[in-house]
Enzyme design. Structure first.
Site, PDB file in Angstrom:
ATOM      1  N   ASP A 136      42.168   9.013  55.466  1.00 40.73           N
ATOM      2  CA  ASP A 136      42.682   8.248  54.337  1.00 40.73           C
ATOM      3  C   ASP A 136      41.538   7.916  53.378  1.00 40.73           C
ATOM      4  OD1 ASP A 136      44.556   7.126  52.695  1.00 40.73           O
ATOM      5  OD2 ASP A 136      44.700   5.234  53.768  1.00 40.73           O
ATOM      6  N   ALA A 169      43.064  -0.573  46.135  1.00 37.81           N
ATOM      7  CA  ALA A 169      43.048  -0.356  47.589  1.00 37.81           C
ATOM      8  C   ALA A 169      42.532   1.038  47.893  1.00 37.81           C
ATOM      9  CB  ALA A 169      44.451  -0.529  48.156  1.00 37.81           C
ATOM     10  N   HIS A 171      42.642  11.891  50.424  1.00 38.45           N
ATOM     11  CA  HIS A 171      42.877  11.798  48.975  1.00 38.45           C
ATOM     12  C   HIS A 171      41.707  12.451  48.261  1.00 38.45           C
ATOM     13  CE1 HIS A 171      46.219   8.873  49.319  1.00 38.45           C
ATOM     14  NE2 HIS A 171      45.564   8.505  50.400  1.00 38.45           N
ATOM     15  N   HIS A 199      44.605  13.371  56.700  1.00 35.80           N
ATOM     16  CA  HIS A 199      45.109  12.465  55.642  1.00 35.80           C
ATOM     17  C   HIS A 199      43.964  12.231  54.668  1.00 35.80           C
ATOM     18  CE1 HIS A 199      47.649   8.799  54.393  1.00 35.80           C
ATOM     19  NE2 HIS A 199      46.659   8.933  53.505  1.00 35.80           N
ATOM     20  N   ASN A 247      49.594  11.732  45.865  1.00 35.12           N
ATOM     21  CA  ASN A 247      49.814  10.592  44.960  1.00 35.12           C
ATOM     22  C   ASN A 247      48.892  10.627  43.745  1.00 35.12           C
ATOM     23  OD1 ASN A 247      47.606   9.944  46.649  1.00 35.12           O
ATOM     24  ND2 ASN A 247      47.913   7.745  46.446  1.00 35.12           N
ATOM     25  N   LYS A 268      55.108  13.751  51.998  1.00 29.89           N
ATOM     26  CA  LYS A 268      54.643  12.375  52.194  1.00 29.89           C
ATOM     27  C   LYS A 268      55.598  11.386  51.537  1.00 29.89           C
ATOM     28  CE  LYS A 268      51.824   8.881  52.945  1.00 29.89           C
ATOM     29  NZ  LYS A 268      50.482   8.696  52.398  1.00 29.89           N
ATOM     30  N   HIS A 306      48.034   6.458  58.999  1.00 27.30           N
ATOM     31  CA  HIS A 306      47.039   5.374  59.074  1.00 27.30           C
ATOM     32  C   HIS A 306      47.560   4.129  59.780  1.00 27.30           C
ATOM     33  CE1 HIS A 306      49.305   4.330  55.517  1.00 27.30           C
ATOM     34  NE2 HIS A 306      48.672   5.159  54.734  1.00 27.30           N
ATOM     35  N   HIS A 321      54.028   6.489  54.729  1.00 25.14           N
ATOM     36  CA  HIS A 321      53.250   5.254  54.549  1.00 25.14           C
ATOM     37  C   HIS A 321      54.181   4.130  54.981  1.00 25.14           C
ATOM     38  CE1 HIS A 321      50.172   2.702  52.407  1.00 25.14           C
ATOM     39  NE2 HIS A 321      51.126   1.837  52.704  1.00 25.14           N
ATOM     40  N   HIS A 352      37.661   5.381  44.771  1.00 29.49           N
ATOM     41  CA  HIS A 352      37.932   4.760  43.466  1.00 29.49           C
ATOM     42  C   HIS A 352      36.566   4.522  42.828  1.00 29.49           C
ATOM     43  CE1 HIS A 352      42.227   3.758  44.108  1.00 29.49           C
ATOM     44  NE2 HIS A 352      41.885   3.513  45.358  1.00 29.49           N
ATOM     45  N   ARG A 381      42.029  13.256  44.835  1.00 28.01           N
ATOM     46  CA  ARG A 381      42.159  12.911  43.402  1.00 28.01           C
ATOM     47  C   ARG A 381      42.136  14.168  42.529  1.00 28.01           C
ATOM     48  NH1 ARG A 381      43.809   8.265  45.541  1.00 28.01           N
ATOM     49  NH2 ARG A 381      42.194   6.689  45.797  1.00 28.01           N
TER      50      ARG A 381
END
Ligand code: DOR
Ligand code: ZN
Length: 332
Positions: A240, A256, A14, A12, A40, A95, A168, A134, A244, A16
């Site tokens: 996860d 988050a 991210h 899992h 996402n 997802k 998660h 999620h 950011h 970006r």
């Protein structure tokens, strides 16, 4: 003392896009051999063309390091069987985000009504495409995941052939579901094995420990530790890792997401060692995921050594978990 992990997997992740992708993707590729890439983005990944292009951008960002991006689609209930059949060869999972549950999830599902999801779930069952979820309602923040439990159970019993991954997980309630339904599996992050809500908000507020689902109670963390440290076959590591930029974390209205990619493997090794559970680390960070996803990764051995690792304050403009702290194990 050292330990070798064979083909570590982050189920899992991210990564970006654009500049952020270029910063974070090489960090995952240094210590993992593959990862399930979350869809996402803005806009979310909903077409085969978008999957192919994003996969290529990830490969470009990684360069020569051997790392396989396992792509996912952002769940839409209007995906047809024909579309999914064509998409299958490009993806490892789909997802599902409840609309508004977390970062960039606005285009997610607004109702978990089984009938409205039936056609897509049936197609996914038949095509053997796993569903990653999620699992949070829009209720009180500490209860959101537990409230989603009955939805997980409905999904699991209504679609027994659908492989459902509770992403998660953070609660004892979710852990208990694993042994109740054959087709429910779970990923667990690094942060939820280390922290509780006390670490996030019990003292000074820690924006870099703020994520969704939020860290829960001590008894929840205990339940997660029990299944992770024992190598329970239905749980696997999914960081996860959700980077950011600092200005989106250290501000009024903190995004988050916890950035763990560069510290994940050293932190897990430290945790498993402290708990005398190193023998189950291989299962948690690779073998279980291989079985659950029926995936054979390329061979990539990562050696960890019991030497102090002081975590950097930042990677470009992103602050990692444990910034400035020292972990007992490092990547060799
Ligand atoms: O804290 C989170 N951040 N949780 C998620 O589910 C999404 C993620 C993100 O994309 O930033
Ligand atoms: Zn995520």
């Amino acid at each position: 003392m050292n330990i070798t992990i064979k083909s570590p997997l982050d189920m899992h992740l991210h990564l970006r896009d654009e500049d952020m992708l270029k910063i974070v993707a090489p960090l995952s590729a240094e210590t993992f051999c593959a990862g399930i890439i979350m869809p996402n983005l803005v806009p979310p990944i909903t077409t085969i063309e978008a999957i192919k292009n994003y996969k290529q951008r990830i490969k470009d960002a990684i360069g020569d390091e051997e790392f396989e991006p396992l792509m996912t689609l952002f769940f839409k209930k209007d995906y047809t069987y024909e579309f999914l059949k064509e998409a299958k060869e490009h993806i490892s999972a789909i997802k599902l985000y409840p609309s508004g549950a977390t970062t960039n999830s606005d285009g997610g599902v607004s109702s978990m009504d089984i009938e409205s999801l039936r056609e897509t779930f049936e197609a996914m069952s038949e095509l053997e495409i796993p569903l990653c979820v999620h699992g949070e309602t829009n209720g009180f923040v500490m209860d959101r995941e537990a409230e989603f439990g009955s939805i997980y159970e409905q999904f699991a019993t209504s679609f027994p052939k659908l492989k459902i991954i509770m992403e998660h997980i953070t609660t004892k309630n979710s852990v208990d579901l694993l042994d109740k339904h054959a087709n429910l599996y779970a990923t667990i992050t690094v942060q939820h094995l280390f922290i509780t809500l006390d670490d996030v908000a019990g003292g000074m507020l820690k924006p870099h420990l703020f994520c969704k689902p939020i860290a829960k109670r001590y008894e929840d963390r205990e339940a997660l530790l029990d299944v992770a440290l024992s190598g329970h076959p239905k749980v696997m590591f999914g960081s996860d890792s959700a980077p950011h930029p600092t200005h989106k974390k250290e501000c009024c209205g903190c995004a988050a997401g916890i950035f763990t990619a560069p510290i994940a493997l050293a932190a897990l090794t430290s945790l498993f060692d402290t708990n005398d559970a190193l023998e189950h680390l291989q299962a948690f960070v690779s073998d279980n995921a291989q079985n659950i996803y029926d995936y054979r990764p390329l061979t990539k051995n990562i050696v960890l050594i019991k030497e102090p690792f002081t975590v950097r304050q930042s990677y470009a403009d992103v602050v990692p978990m444990f910034a400035g702290e020292t972990l007992p194990w490092s990547i060799k």
